[in-house]
Design a protein around this motif. Structure first.
Motif, PDB file in Angstrom:
ATOM      1  N   GLY A  15       0.837  -1.362  -0.092  1.00 23.93           N
ATOM      2  CA  GLY A  15       0.016  -0.098  -0.072  1.00 23.93           C
ATOM      3  C   GLY A  15       0.757   1.199  -0.094  1.00 23.93           C
ATOM      4  N   ASP A  16       0.220   2.319   0.500  1.00 23.98           N
ATOM      5  CA  ASP A  16       0.718   3.935   0.384  1.00 23.98           C
ATOM      6  C   ASP A  16       1.323   3.931   1.796  1.00 23.98           C
ATOM      7  OD1 ASP A  16       1.257   6.458   0.640  1.00 23.98           O
ATOM      8  OD2 ASP A  16      -0.309   6.829  -0.716  1.00 23.98           O
ATOM      9  N   ILE A  17       2.674   4.191   1.994  1.00 18.16           N
ATOM     10  CA  ILE A  17       3.227   4.521   3.072  1.00 18.16           C
ATOM     11  C   ILE A  17       2.450   5.684   3.988  1.00 18.16           C
ATOM     12  CG2 ILE A  17       5.105   5.843   2.586  1.00 18.16           C
ATOM     13  CD1 ILE A  17       6.923   4.104   4.351  1.00 18.16           C
ATOM     14  N   ALA A  29      14.861   9.468   0.743  1.00 19.38           N
ATOM     15  CA  ALA A  29      15.353  10.723   0.442  1.00 19.38           C
ATOM     16  C   ALA A  29      16.545  10.661  -0.449  1.00 19.38           C
ATOM     17  CB  ALA A  29      15.502  11.456   1.784  1.00 19.38           C
ATOM     18  N   GLN A  34      15.518  17.149  -0.819  1.00 20.11           N
ATOM     19  CA  GLN A  34      14.511  17.957  -1.836  1.00 20.11           C
ATOM     20  C   GLN A  34      13.602  16.711  -2.082  1.00 20.11           C
ATOM     21  OE1 GLN A  34      14.033  21.265  -2.266  1.00 20.11           O
ATOM     22  NE2 GLN A  34      15.774  21.364  -0.808  1.00 20.11           N
ATOM     23  N   GLY A  36      11.154  14.949  -3.796  1.00 20.25           N
ATOM     24  CA  GLY A  36      10.810  14.763  -5.375  1.00 20.25           C
ATOM     25  C   GLY A  36       9.441  13.956  -5.585  1.00 20.25           C
ATOM     26  N   GLY A  37       9.647  12.971  -6.297  1.00 24.44           N
ATOM     27  CA  GLY A  37       8.597  12.106  -6.781  1.00 24.44           C
ATOM     28  C   GLY A  37       8.696  10.799  -5.820  1.00 24.44           C
ATOM     29  N   ALA A  42       4.665  11.653  -2.179  1.00 22.47           N
ATOM     30  CA  ALA A  42       3.389  11.133  -1.570  1.00 22.47           C
ATOM     31  C   ALA A  42       3.507  11.772   0.025  1.00 22.47           C
ATOM     32  CB  ALA A  42       3.354   9.684  -1.262  1.00 22.47           C
ATOM     33  N   ALA A 119      10.717   0.449   0.006  1.00 18.93           N
ATOM     34  CA  ALA A 119      11.737  -0.188  -0.498  1.00 18.93           C
ATOM     35  C   ALA A 119      12.793   1.019  -1.123  1.00 18.93           C
ATOM     36  CB  ALA A 119      11.184  -1.202  -1.578  1.00 18.93           C
ATOM     37  N   SER A 121      15.414   3.177  -2.279  1.00 13.57           N
ATOM     38  CA  SER A 121      16.381   2.997  -3.588  1.00 13.57           C
ATOM     39  C   SER A 121      15.628   2.081  -4.809  1.00 13.57           C
ATOM     40  CB  SER A 121      17.889   2.795  -3.414  1.00 13.57           C
ATOM     41  OG  SER A 121      18.596   3.644  -2.554  1.00 13.57           O
ATOM     42  N   ILE A 124      12.880   5.449  -8.366  1.00 11.60           N
ATOM     43  CA  ILE A 124      13.674   6.461  -9.166  1.00 11.60           C
ATOM     44  C   ILE A 124      15.114   6.245  -9.283  1.00 11.60           C
ATOM     45  CG2 ILE A 124      14.463   8.890  -9.280  1.00 11.60           C
ATOM     46  CD1 ILE A 124      11.284   9.566  -8.319  1.00 11.60           C
ATOM     47  N   GLY A 126      16.810   3.267  -9.250  1.00 11.64           N
ATOM     48  CA  GLY A 126      17.024   2.189  -9.905  1.00 11.64           C
ATOM     49  C   GLY A 126      17.733   0.897  -9.131  1.00 11.64           C
ATOM     50  N   LYS A 129      15.302  -4.689  -7.359  1.00  9.82           N
ATOM     51  CA  LYS A 129      14.480  -4.927  -6.220  1.00  9.82           C
ATOM     52  C   LYS A 129      14.991  -6.035  -5.384  1.00  9.82           C
ATOM     53  CE  LYS A 129      10.643  -2.270  -7.607  1.00  9.82           C
ATOM     54  NZ  LYS A 129       9.277  -1.874  -8.126  1.00  9.82           N
ATOM     55  N   CYS A 157       6.590  -1.409   3.928  1.00 13.03           N
ATOM     56  CA  CYS A 157       5.228  -1.017   3.014  1.00 13.03           C
ATOM     57  C   CYS A 157       5.736  -1.195   1.640  1.00 13.03           C
ATOM     58  CB  CYS A 157       4.853   0.412   3.410  1.00 13.03           C
ATOM     59  SG  CYS A 157       3.469   0.671   2.720  1.00 13.03           S
ATOM     60  N   PHE A 159       4.773  -0.710  -2.414  1.00 15.54           N
ATOM     61  CA  PHE A 159       3.711  -0.052  -3.118  1.00 15.54           C
ATOM     62  C   PHE A 159       2.827  -0.975  -4.022  1.00 15.54           C
ATOM     63  CE2 PHE A 159       2.721   3.901  -5.893  1.00 15.54           C
ATOM     64  CZ  PHE A 159       1.895   4.233  -4.830  1.00 15.54           C
ATOM     65  N   ASP A 160       3.786  -1.837  -4.729  1.00 17.52           N
ATOM     66  CA  ASP A 160       2.998  -2.828  -5.702  1.00 17.52           C
ATOM     67  C   ASP A 160       3.036  -4.023  -5.545  1.00 17.52           C
ATOM     68  OD1 ASP A 160       5.551  -3.691  -7.534  1.00 17.52           O
ATOM     69  OD2 ASP A 160       5.742  -1.837  -6.328  1.00 17.52           O
TER      70      ASP A 160
HETATM   71  N1  AR6 Z   1       4.014   4.242  -0.465  1.00 13.27           N
HETATM   72  C1  AR6 Z   1       4.871   3.429  -0.470  1.00 13.27           C
HETATM   73  N2  AR6 Z   1       6.019   2.795  -1.444  1.00 13.27           N
HETATM   74  C2  AR6 Z   1       5.998   3.913  -2.321  1.00 13.27           C
HETATM   75  C3  AR6 Z   1       4.971   4.971  -2.461  1.00 13.27           C
HETATM   76  C4  AR6 Z   1       4.295   5.195  -1.510  1.00 13.27           C
HETATM   77  N3  AR6 Z   1       3.464   6.254  -1.439  1.00 13.27           N
HETATM   78  N4  AR6 Z   1       5.393   5.391  -3.646  1.00 13.27           N
HETATM   79  C5  AR6 Z   1       6.336   4.954  -4.330  1.00 13.27           C
HETATM   80  N5  AR6 Z   1       6.947   3.860  -3.667  1.00 13.27           N
HETATM   81  P1  AR6 Z   1      11.134   6.078  -4.816  1.00 13.27           P
HETATM   82  P2  AR6 Z   1      14.020   5.946  -4.295  1.00 13.27           P
HETATM   83  C6  AR6 Z   1       7.633   2.733  -3.910  1.00 13.27           C
HETATM   84  O1  AR6 Z   1      11.374   6.650  -6.072  1.00 13.27           O
HETATM   85  O2  AR6 Z   1      14.330   5.086  -5.552  1.00 13.27           O
HETATM   86  C7  AR6 Z   1      12.638  11.009  -4.898  1.00 13.27           C
HETATM   87  O3  AR6 Z   1      12.243  11.889  -6.052  1.00 13.27           O
HETATM   88  C8  AR6 Z   1       8.377   2.776  -5.196  1.00 13.27           C
HETATM   89  O4  AR6 Z   1       7.421   1.929  -6.031  1.00 13.27           O
HETATM   90  O5  AR6 Z   1      10.340   6.904  -3.817  1.00 13.27           O
HETATM   91  O6  AR6 Z   1      15.160   5.643  -3.356  1.00 13.27           O
HETATM   92  C9  AR6 Z   1      13.538  11.474  -3.867  1.00 13.27           C
HETATM   93  O7  AR6 Z   1      13.007  12.933  -3.641  1.00 13.27           O
HETATM   94  C10 AR6 Z   1       9.589   2.144  -4.980  1.00 13.27           C
HETATM   95  O8  AR6 Z   1       9.473   0.555  -4.806  1.00 13.27           O
HETATM   96  O9  AR6 Z   1      12.648   6.335  -3.962  1.00 13.27           O
HETATM   97  C11 AR6 Z   1      14.865  10.957  -4.490  1.00 13.27           C
HETATM   98  O10 AR6 Z   1      15.248  12.095  -5.122  1.00 13.27           O
HETATM   99  C12 AR6 Z   1      10.123   2.435  -3.634  1.00 13.27           C
HETATM  100  O11 AR6 Z   1       8.799   3.166  -3.171  1.00 13.27           O
HETATM  101  C13 AR6 Z   1      14.751   9.984  -5.211  1.00 13.27           C
HETATM  102  O12 AR6 Z   1      13.096   9.855  -5.550  1.00 13.27           O
HETATM  103  C14 AR6 Z   1      11.334   3.642  -3.624  1.00 13.27           C
HETATM  104  O13 AR6 Z   1      11.017   4.579  -4.742  1.00 13.27           O
HETATM  105  C15 AR6 Z   1      14.543   8.624  -4.161  1.00 13.27           C
HETATM  106  O14 AR6 Z   1      14.459   7.415  -5.172  1.00 13.27           O
END
Ligand code: AR6
Length: 176
Positions: A15-17, A29, A34, A36-37, A42, A119, A121, A124, A126, A129, A157, A159-160
């Motif tokens: 689900g959504d954390i 982070a 900063q 981002g996505g 969220a 999870a 890293s 975004i 990469g 998993k 938690c 997401f998918d």
């Molecule tokens: N709840 C739980 N898991 C989630 C959610 C959610 N709402 N949304 C995505 N995931 P990511 P990173 C999953 O990209 O790779 C940002 O721009 C997602 O499917 O959030 O560490 C930051 O600002 C994936 O499996 O984190 C950083 O610049 C996992 O959470 C950068 O992205 C992590 O995806 C960090 O990248």
């Protein structure tokens, strides 16, 4: 799914954390803090602008470390911003281990009883998993085995459904 390790419940949820009411949720982070996505986006949307403002006051933190802010409007009291590595930058494995360990230590320094991790890293940034699932879960299990933790409930938690099933398979292997 959940497993008990040294009096700590390790639970996997899909689900959504930002829906979770643990004492802290971990943000995936970046070094400049900063938001981002992904998870950060969220948390920013649901938690409100105070969290980014607190991050701006702190200014930044290096890969593999973690810092703490309040949870703003989230159900969680705190957000622990843990910086995982970008896949390809080098030394990714020790950096991911360090990010998880430092997030756990920061939660314990605040005497927290529950925390939820995404999870780190694997979006975004990469990181593959299955490899991340193994590192994140084994680091957590080693930590709770070797520490007198204040934490009683550690949630992962995902997401998918695909990420959930990778973590499920990994946790079953690590804690039969
Ligand atoms: N709840 C739980 N898991 C989630 C959610 C959610 N709402 N949304 C995505 N995931 P990511 P990173 C999953 O990209 O790779 C940002 O721009 C997602 O499917 O959030 O560490 C930051 O600002 C994936 O499996 O984190 C950083 O610049 C996992 O959470 C950068 O992205 C992590 O995806 C960090 O990248």
């Amino acid at each position: 799914m959940q497993k008990l390790v040294n009096r700590v419940t390790i639970e996997l949820v899909q689900g959504d954390i930002t829906d979770l009411a643990t004492d802290a949720v971990v943000n995936a982070a970046n070094e400049s803090l900063q938001m981002g996505g992904g998870v950060a986006g969220a948390i920013r949307r649901r938690g409100g602008p105070a969290i980014q403002r607190e991050c701006d006051d702190i200014g930044g933190t290096s890969v593999g470390t973690a810092i703490l802010t309040t949870g703003g409007n989230l159900k969680a009291r705190y957000v622990i911003h843990a910086v995982g590595p970008r896949w390809g930058e080098g030394d990714e494995e020790p950096k991911l281990i360090s990010a998880v360990e430092n997030a756990l230590k920061l939660a314990e320094s605040k005497q927290l009883r529950s925390i939820a991790f995404p999870a780190i890293s694997t979006g975004i940034f990469g990181f593959p998993k299955a490899q991340a699932a193994n590192l994140i879960l084994s680091t957590t299990i080693d930590h709770v085995k070797n520490t007198k933790s204040t934490l009683r409930h550690i949630v992962f938690c995902l997401f998918d459904p695909a990420s959930y099933s990778i973590f499920e398979k990994t946790l079953k292997k690590l804690v039969p």
